[in-house]
Scaffold this motif. Structure first.
Motif, mmCIF file in Angstrom:
data_model
loop_
_atom_site.group_PDB
_atom_site.id
_atom_site.type_symbol
_atom_site.label_atom_id
_atom_site.label_comp_id
_atom_site.label_asym_id
_atom_site.label_seq_id
_atom_site.Cartn_x
_atom_site.Cartn_y
_atom_site.Cartn_z
ATOM 1 N N LEU A 1 3.196 12.348 -5.944
ATOM 2 C CA LEU A 1 4.010 13.466 -5.475
ATOM 3 C C LEU A 1 4.645 13.213 -4.112
ATOM 4 N N ILE A 2 3.976 12.438 -3.244
ATOM 5 C CA ILE A 2 4.562 12.209 -1.913
ATOM 6 C C ILE A 2 5.379 10.919 -1.848
ATOM 7 N N THR A 3 5.281 10.062 -2.871
ATOM 8 C CA THR A 3 6.047 8.809 -2.865
ATOM 9 C C THR A 3 7.128 8.760 -3.934
ATOM 10 N N LEU B 1 7.163 -6.389 -8.684
ATOM 11 C CA LEU B 1 7.322 -5.080 -8.058
ATOM 12 C C LEU B 1 8.755 -4.910 -7.581
ATOM 13 N N GLU B 2 9.312 -3.765 -7.842
ATOM 14 C CA GLU B 2 10.669 -3.473 -7.376
ATOM 15 C C GLU B 2 10.655 -2.947 -5.948
ATOM 16 N N LEU B 3 9.474 -2.619 -5.456
ATOM 17 C CA LEU B 3 9.334 -2.014 -4.131
ATOM 18 C C LEU B 3 8.787 -3.009 -3.121
ATOM 19 N N GLU B 4 9.218 -2.851 -1.878
ATOM 20 C CA GLU B 4 8.620 -3.550 -0.753
ATOM 21 C C GLU B 4 7.962 -2.518 0.151
ATOM 22 N N TYR C 1 0.855 -1.193 0.000
ATOM 23 C CA TYR C 1 0.000 0.000 0.000
ATOM 24 C C TYR C 1 0.887 1.238 0.000
ATOM 25 N N LEU C 2 0.424 2.260 -0.710
ATOM 26 C CA LEU C 2 1.206 3.492 -0.873
ATOM 27 C C LEU C 2 0.586 4.646 -0.078
ATOM 28 N N ASN C 3 0.217 4.326 1.159
ATOM 29 C CA ASN C 3 -0.358 5.328 2.056
ATOM 30 C C ASN C 3 -1.756 5.756 1.615
ATOM 31 N N GLY D 1 7.580 5.575 1.704
ATOM 32 C CA GLY D 1 7.560 6.606 2.736
ATOM 33 C C GLY D 1 6.594 7.720 2.390
ATOM 34 N N ILE D 2 6.648 8.783 3.164
ATOM 35 C CA ILE D 2 5.829 9.976 2.918
ATOM 36 C C ILE D 2 6.764 11.171 2.868
ATOM 37 N N ASN D 3 6.891 11.758 1.704
ATOM 38 C CA ASN D 3 7.764 12.908 1.521
ATOM 39 C C ASN D 3 6.918 14.152 1.277
#
Length: 665
Positions: free
Chosen positions: A302-304, A321-324, A223-225, A329-331
């Motif tokens: 924009l935040i990831t 997926l290259e991401l775990e 999940y991406l927030n 995060g949250i930028n």
């Protein structure tokens, strides 16, 4: 990787997909109806295929026409965007049968999650918190009233195949349940070709918060927030932001993990969104899952820093997926304002016509701020009555929420749109609203804060004073140019008086202006402000720095003054000599024509029904007519008790804005 993909959509989302495909070195194919032959997405794509007449039911959602376009162009994959065929399981299955990749989830996941009744049952089985309601299909208005009474008002009447606010009504009593059932059913059939309806409890003072999920074909899902989407009008999102100002880390994690569990339960892959209703105690309830890219996906990007369209394409190709989860995060903070072709001064009713001016703010990205504008239109283009009224998505990013709001304020002030009604003033007003700034919002925000509709923002005294100082400086520039011209013609220079009276927003300011190095000193009530500007007459955007703070206003010069749009306020501004101001105060005010005994068509649209006859007495709140525009039904009601003396329209008539539908005694 795919060499060529077809985008089965139009407008800004088609342009958005094309941008990422181009970045990835992939050729693109656009499809278009008669209404879109000159559209921006057609211009941007490498190829374009005509697919039929303007109505979506005869072009964009006809599966055979999309399949024919694929065959003619040799496209290897299809990105559906959002809306249209994006959540159509039959379309995904047809592509699979044709050996064409669908840049989205498998047909089974679409079928399970796209049907709101089935999805709620599956969510409950997966351990996801759900809203109480009746999950069976409802066949009649009488049954809808009975079920609504059993659940307890208020209730939400919803189309099972719905999305984007279509086919949704809130009912607070039996009459509204009966009327809402029929309107939801009609809209659902028109928009989705599926008129199935269900009912669930409406949670009062709710927040609409959603979780972005991303999965691949190898069982990985993250999940991406979250995104906060609580600023809504008629169940249609207007302002979104990421992250939510309300969630804590514990709630975010719980919502994210439940969303991933649901996605895995249906073997979900690609980008998708799980939507929740969240109450004031941070209890959250599953609302629905959208098995597609969301309109508001840019704020998550924009935040990831993650390009969701790129990830969707890679997943469709079969990549892992290259991401775990630990990599997400949250930028900073991101906000999105949806620019709609609708008139906020007419209860947000749709507006169509030609964009005589379309000048969005410049896109920029730095370490301290960013402005992004996803759009599908251009100056001179036509806003059609056949499609959704959204024409752009303006996004801002900054390290903090308050900074992101400030970036959005300036971007909205610098966004020029002319030729149609639009909601830029409303979006700007929201950015300055104390409740929004504090984060104290809910899905009832617009209804609660603008119960009588939007009539423009009221600027604070300090904002009016800053605007008056800027107007005085702008006026000196105009007068200075006039003096130079006068001197050239008569071989002398006209003196520019430093004393002026500025009238705006119902206030009057006595000003004294002095030119200084690099700008103007404007004195109002004994206080002097420094105004720096490079504005010249003829520029429709006036930019200045007042006491070190930027000010951007849209200016239209006219006879007797100027029209200025600033921070959601639409003001007539006059800069007068003291004698002119004295005389102007004596001028009578022109009154608008009396239309109180007429029912005017509030927007260009099609008359669905006229529900009264000549000579009939109508009561306050009674339905008079129904007008359809941009796929939404608008019910027009009597404002007071009256007798109908004349009916000028009938079902099937196409009317322009302010056409008289009927007259009263």
């Amino acid at each position: 990787m795919f060499k060529k993909i077809l985008i089965a959509n139009r407008g800004e989302i088609a342009c958005r997909v094309i941008k990422t495909a181009r970045k990835m070195g992939i050729k693109t194919v656009a499809v278009y109806s008669d209404a879109d032959k000159n559209a921006l997405h057609v211009r941007m794509a490498d190829e374009a295929v005509h697919i039929g007449p303007p109505p979506a039911s005869e072009s964009y959602i006809v599966i055979d026409k999309i399949l024919d376009a694929i065959k003619r162009t040799g496209a290897e994959a299809v990105h559906p965007g959002y809306g249209f065929l994006s959540e159509n399981a039959k379309f995904a299955k047809a592509l699979e049968d044709a050996g064409v990749a669908f840049i989205g989830p498998p047909a089974g996941a679409i079928e399970a999650m796209g049907d709101k009744i089935t999805s709620k049952k599956l969510a409950a089985e997966a351990g996801v918190s759900t809203v109480p309601g009746y999950m069976g299909l409802i066949d009649s208005a009488d049954e809808a009233v009975k079920i609504a009474g059993e659940i307890g008002y208020p209730v939400m009447i919803k189309a099972s195949a719905g999305g984007g606010g279509k086919g949704m009504r809130i009912a607070w009593n039996d009459q509204e349940a009966r009327e809402g059932f029929q309107s939801s059913k009609n809209e659902a059939k028109s928009s989705f070709g599926d008129d199935r309806i269900f009912i669930e409890k409406f949670v009062t003072q709710p927040r609409h918060i959603e979780i972005q999920v991303l999965g691949d074909k190898h069982g990985n899902c993250i999940y991406l927030n979250e995104r906060e989407c609580s600023i809504q009008r008629r169940n249609q999102k207007v302002i979104e932001e990421a992250p939510s100002p309300f969630l804590d880390e514990e709630t975010r994690k719980a919502m994210g993990e439940q969303s991933v569990a649901l996605a895995k339960a249906v073997d979900y892959c690609s980008a998708g969104t799980v939507e929740f209703i969240v109450d004031g105690d941070r209890n959250f309830y599953f609302l629905e899952m959208n098995t597609r890219l969301q309109v508001e996906h840019p704020v998550t990007e924009l935040i990831t820093g993650i390009d969701l369209v790129e990830q969707m394409i890679k997943v469709a190709w079969g990549e892992k997926l290259e991401l775990e989860q630990k990599d997400v995060g949250i930028n900073g903070w991101a906000i999105e304002s949806r620019l709609y072709a609708e008139d906020p001064y007419r209860n947000f009713l749709p507006s169509i016509g030609r964009l005589t001016r379309y000048n969005p703010p410049k896109e920029v990205a730095t370490n301290s701020m960013a402005v992004r504008n996803d759009t599908g239109v251009f100056e001179g283009g036509e806003i059609s009555m056949f499609y959704d009224p959204m024409i752009a998505k303006l996004c801002s990013w900054a390290p903090t929420r308050l900074e992101a709001i400030e970036v959005m304020r300036d971007a909205l002030d610098g966004f020029e749109v002319e030729g149609i009604g639009h909601n830029l003033p409303f979006c700007a007003a929201v950015m300055d609203h104390p409740r929004f700034v504090s984060g104290d919002i809910s899905t009832a925000f617009i209804q609660e804060e603008y119960p009588e509709g939007f009539e423009g923002a009221t600027l604070a005294p300090e904002a009016l004073k800053r605007l008056a100082a800027a107007a005085s400086a702008f006026n000196m520039i105009v007068e200075g140019r006039a003096a130079q011209i006068s001197g050239a013609m008569r071989n002398h220079t006209r003196r520019v008086d430093p004393h002026w009276v500025v009238r705006l927003g119902g206030e009057t300011f006595d000003t004294v202006v002095a030119e200084v190095a690099g700008g103007w000193d404007v004195t109002i009530d004994g206080e002097t402000s420094r105004v720096e500007t490079g504005w010249t007459p003829g520029k429709t955007l006036a930019r200045a720095v007042v006491d070190g703070k930027p000010l951007t206003a849209k200016v239209s010069l006219g006879v007797g003054g100027a029209r200025v749009r600033y921070r959601g306020a639409d003001l007539k501004v006059q800069v007068l000599t003291p004698r002119q101001a004295e005389l102007a105060a004596m001028m009578p005010v022109k009154m608008p024509p009396d239309t109180s005994k007429m029912l005017l068509c509030p927007m260009p649209g099609l008359i669905v029904s006229v529900d009264v006859e000549e000579g009939q007495e109508v009561q306050e709140g009674q339905v008079l007519a129904v007008v359809e525009a941009m796929k939404m039904e608008n019910v027009l009601r009597a404002e007071k008790k009256a007798v109908v003396t004349k009916v000028n329209a009938k079902a099937g008539d196409s009317l322009a804005v302010d056409d008289v539908i009927m007259e009263f005694e």
